[in-house]
Design a protein around this motif. Sequence first.
Motif, short mmCIF file in Angstrom:
data_model
loop_
_atom_site.label_atom_id
_atom_site.label_comp_id
_atom_site.label_asym_id
_atom_site.label_seq_id
_atom_site.Cartn_x
_atom_site.Cartn_y
_atom_site.Cartn_z
N ASN A 7 44.76 45.59 52.93
CA ASN A 7 43.87 44.88 52.01
C ASN A 7 42.49 45.49 51.91
OD1 ASN A 7 45.77 42.87 51.33
ND2 ASN A 7 45.31 41.75 53.20
N HIS A 8 42.19 46.45 52.78
CA HIS A 8 40.89 47.09 52.71
C HIS A 8 40.94 48.48 53.32
CE1 HIS A 8 40.45 44.94 56.77
NE2 HIS A 8 40.41 46.22 57.06
N TYR A 13 37.36 50.54 46.40
CA TYR A 13 38.66 50.66 47.06
C TYR A 13 39.54 51.68 46.34
CZ TYR A 13 43.25 49.47 48.92
OH TYR A 13 44.50 49.53 49.49
N ARG A 38 37.32 46.47 49.66
CA ARG A 38 38.49 45.61 49.54
C ARG A 38 39.30 45.90 48.28
NH1 ARG A 38 38.00 42.48 53.66
NH2 ARG A 38 35.95 41.97 54.49
#
Length: 373
Positions: A282-283, A335, A329
């Motif tokens: 997720n990150h 990201y 994120r």
Amino acid sequence: MSISTALNIDYNIEYRSKNDDAWYLSGIIFENGNRLRVKFKEFPQSYYDEVFSIDDFSNHSDIDEFIGRFRDVSQPIEDNECSKVIQGMTVCAICRGFDGSIRYFDAIVDDVCYKQHTPAKCVCKYSLFWQRGPEKGYITATTLDDIWINTTGAVNPIVTEFAKLVESKLTAVSFQEHGGAGNSSHVKLSEGKERFCYELSDDDRDLGGLKDTGCHHYIILENLEKDLCPILMMQFIHEQTSITGQAYIFPNLSVETYARGVIMVDNISNIKRIYEFINNSNHIITSFSGRPWVIAEETLKTGTFNTNMQNLQPRSKHIYTGRDLMVVRVGTEEYSRAKQLKDLFMEYRNHLNGLARRLDMEEKKNQLSSIAN
């Protein structure tokens, strides 16, 4: 920072109760120089309070578990921002009891069924895999109204200061039990927070660095900034995971554009937590310039690691600003860019690994040929 007792309680933190593992909006008070009292906004009566005493802690794992019970207040999600909730992320969600009670527990988003809707009302469906609470281990369906996003920030300063008092007490007990502190060493930033400016004890200076502490659990990282501060690395890891450890940066070749490093702890569960944090889909962790961290190998390593490396650490006049490392994120432009750079680095590394395997094969062929002759 000194801790003072608060008469007017500021309910500005989430706390996971020891009684049911649910998250509650809470306030904290330091009492009598040795206790931390947690008060619940929903239950202001004192008999609901949960109290921690410095004497309750027997080891450093207890401190980590204690710090992990506190976090910033989770945030609700607007109906037009439902795309922020994606598969695999951890959220704080409402769990309704048969009696109509509402409690908040952590859950992982197992699946998302996005549906077309107006900005004013989300009609998407979410499947949650519960991590705690009465539904732990089960998957249930819910809507956006029941989901809150966990926020990531520095540990509450009062919690941090109390934990430092506990750690000081444990260190004092250890000092008494072992007859002195000759087998430990400490690294800290000098005044002004200049990177790579270590202050060592006199005993450590005699050895040229930190003492070897024996068996460690560690992760090797790649694609780090060449002038990254090891202390900064562990400050960042502690802020994100509440785990204390050590970090080192390896010397690199002048033609290399990145550095390798290692993060070490003395507890297998802690290295697993750090690994899960760094490897979370997720990150991505990046430097302020956008360079993404990459775990060198999937296998967690255990063994004796020589920590007498202070003289080999890079030095720089760069001043630590607290913004040198970031968590970017999923769903953000940062990201997407970091993911592209990480994929490119992985392609480069896989190519090098292929060449290494080829070289190894050719060397073995030469060895066999020499033996045959």
